[in-house]
Design a protein around this motif. Structure first.
Motif, mmCIF file in Angstrom:
data_model
loop_
_atom_site.group_PDB
_atom_site.id
_atom_site.type_symbol
_atom_site.label_atom_id
_atom_site.label_comp_id
_atom_site.label_asym_id
_atom_site.label_seq_id
_atom_site.Cartn_x
_atom_site.Cartn_y
_atom_site.Cartn_z
ATOM 1 N N ARG A 89 5.297 -0.408 -1.439
ATOM 2 C CA ARG A 89 4.153 -1.268 -1.120
ATOM 3 C C ARG A 89 3.634 -1.012 0.284
ATOM 4 N N ASN A 90 4.548 -0.799 1.234
ATOM 5 C CA ASN A 90 4.163 -0.536 2.621
ATOM 6 C C ASN A 90 4.842 0.742 3.081
ATOM 7 N N VAL A 91 4.046 1.655 3.617
ATOM 8 C CA VAL A 91 4.543 2.991 3.924
ATOM 9 C C VAL A 91 4.214 3.366 5.368
ATOM 10 N N MET A 92 5.201 3.956 6.046
ATOM 11 C CA MET A 92 4.982 4.522 7.370
ATOM 12 C C MET A 92 4.473 5.951 7.202
ATOM 13 N N LEU A 93 3.275 6.228 7.731
ATOM 14 C CA LEU A 93 2.662 7.535 7.538
ATOM 15 C C LEU A 93 2.568 8.319 8.842
ATOM 16 N N GLU A 95 0.303 13.282 -5.239
ATOM 17 C CA GLU A 95 1.549 12.550 -5.015
ATOM 18 C C GLU A 95 1.714 11.576 -6.185
ATOM 19 N N CYS A 96 2.643 11.885 -7.076
ATOM 20 C CA CYS A 96 2.786 11.126 -8.328
ATOM 21 C C CYS A 96 4.062 10.306 -8.398
ATOM 22 N N THR A 97 4.744 10.111 -7.273
ATOM 23 C CA THR A 97 6.009 9.365 -7.292
ATOM 24 C C THR A 97 5.874 7.957 -6.729
ATOM 25 N N GLY A 98 5.028 7.792 -5.725
ATOM 26 C CA GLY A 98 4.946 6.509 -5.036
ATOM 27 C C GLY A 98 6.057 6.301 -4.023
ATOM 28 N N ALA A 99 6.962 7.277 -3.895
ATOM 29 C CA ALA A 99 8.080 7.178 -2.952
ATOM 30 C C ALA A 99 7.592 7.458 -1.528
#
Length: 376
Positions: free
Chosen positions: A296-300, A267-271
């Motif tokens: 910075r904060n991601v819902m996974l 995953e090379c976007t950080g989106a």
């Protein structure tokens, strides 16, 4: 010795968002265990662009004038006392991080995690450590890597972003025969594709929102298949976003003929949406490497990872990669890697180079990937 008697050199200095100034600075002789390098090529990076546009990169905020640039190669012009591995005239790649060499992380060979790390062009520490967008710089000799005879200065600069992918590949235990999915085909994503192929990956595919970049990736053999994500309005709820991510990756996997997913996902976007898709894009028992730095904060969708034993790994910079990176760059195993370099500017035109990098296309409509600063 009076400073007036010392020579000077030019540096491009960031004073604030879009405030780059070409300055003349005193050139001090190298101190103990340092060497002085005439910088020949510097590649512009996404983190440099963030500093240029916003005066910050994530939580790292500019607190004082800073010289950007950390992907570089040059020629040793002087060595300080104690330096035995380098001589003036030697061509080198500049590894930008200066580690303490004493902490547990450094002793274990994981110096990228050194808490005392100072990194050229980063505002993460203060006082900041200037980067490579200057005509000459002093740098520790132990992180100046001699170039093989056939290695160009541009390749020396590419060794830095390639090192990011080498480190990530080692953490992923990437091996021959595996299938690889790459999110994002900017310079880092293209290098991820090229490196996976050099490892002997059996199937390398790429996903992006930019059809032009995807066409480039396929035309030059970086990816055997590509998929362009459809444009969409921002999801109104978290549930809708997670649902879209799953649906979008399922469409791509079907198109790739890999409904069960891929062994390794870079995953090379950080989106956020791509990180979510990456988890669904990995095969049961597969791995997701978080290379891009963005949200910075991601819902996974953690349950989708946990119940299928998909390992999600962070990857930060690199450690002990430069000799391997340089050897790979001259080996011919990274097909068409030089095509990643699309534009070049002299040091005094660095501001124009950053503006072009931000636009993504030049005046003739040509795509911008990697810009080199210097006269190489």
């Amino acid at each position: 010795m009076s400073p007036i008697a010392l020579p000077t050199q030019n540096a491009v200095v960031l004073h604030g968002p879009k405030d780059l100034r070409l300055e003349e600075r005193t050139l001090w002789p190298p101190q103990y265990n340092y060497a002085q390098v005439s910088v020949v090529s510097t590649g512009l990076c996404g983190s440099d662009l963030h500093y240029y546009l916003h005066g910050r990169n994530g939580d790292n905020v500019l607190q004082a004038p800073l010289v950007l640039g950390h992907e570089a190669g040059g020629i040793v012009t002087a060595v300080g006392p104690g330096v035995k591995n380098l001589v003036p005239g030697q061509r080198v790649a500049i590894e930008a991080g200066i580690m303490c060499n004493h902490c547990d992380y450094c002793k274990k060979g994981r110096y990228n995690l050194c808490k005392a790390m100072r990194f050229c062009s980063s505002a993460g520490t203060f006082p900041h450590l200037d980067g490579t967008l200057q005509s000459r710089m002093n740098h520790p000799a132990n992180v100046l890597h001699p170039l093989p005879d056939s290695c160009s200065f541009d390749q020396a600069a590419l060794a830095e972003p390639l090192s990011v992918l080498l480190h990530a590949s080692r953490r992923a235990d990437l091996t021959s025969g595996q299938t690889v999915l790459v999110f994002g085909v900017g310079a880092i994503g293209l290098l991820a594709c090229a490196l996976a192929k050099s490892y002997g990956a059996s199937h390398v595919v790429a996903i992006d929102i930019n059809q032009t970049r995807l066409d480039f990736a396929k035309a030059y053999g970086f990816a055997s298949q590509i998929h362009c994500l459809p444009p969409a309005d921002k999801a109104k709820t978290t549930e809708e976003q997670l649902r879209r991510a799953k649906e979008n990756i399922q469409v791509a996997l079907t198109e790739f003929g890999k409904e069960d997913g891929f062994d390794v996902v870079f995953e090379c976007t950080g989106a956020e949406s791509c990180i979510q898709m990456a988890i669904h894009g990995a095969i049961t028992g597969g791995k997701v490497m978080l290379v891009g730095m963005g949200s910075r904060n991601v819902m996974l969708p953690l349950s989708a990872a946990a119940t299928r034993e998909v390992d999600v790994h962070g990857s930060f910079r690199y450690a002990n990669t430069y000799p391997t990176a340089l050897a790979l760059l001259i080996s011919g195993k990274l097909k068409n890697v030089e095509k990643i370099i699309t534009h070049r500017f002299p040091l005094e035109d660095t501001a124009r180079a950053f503006d072009l990098l931000a636009r993504g296309k030049d005046d003739e409509g040509k795509m911008v990937l990697k810009i080199m600063i210097g006269d190489s």
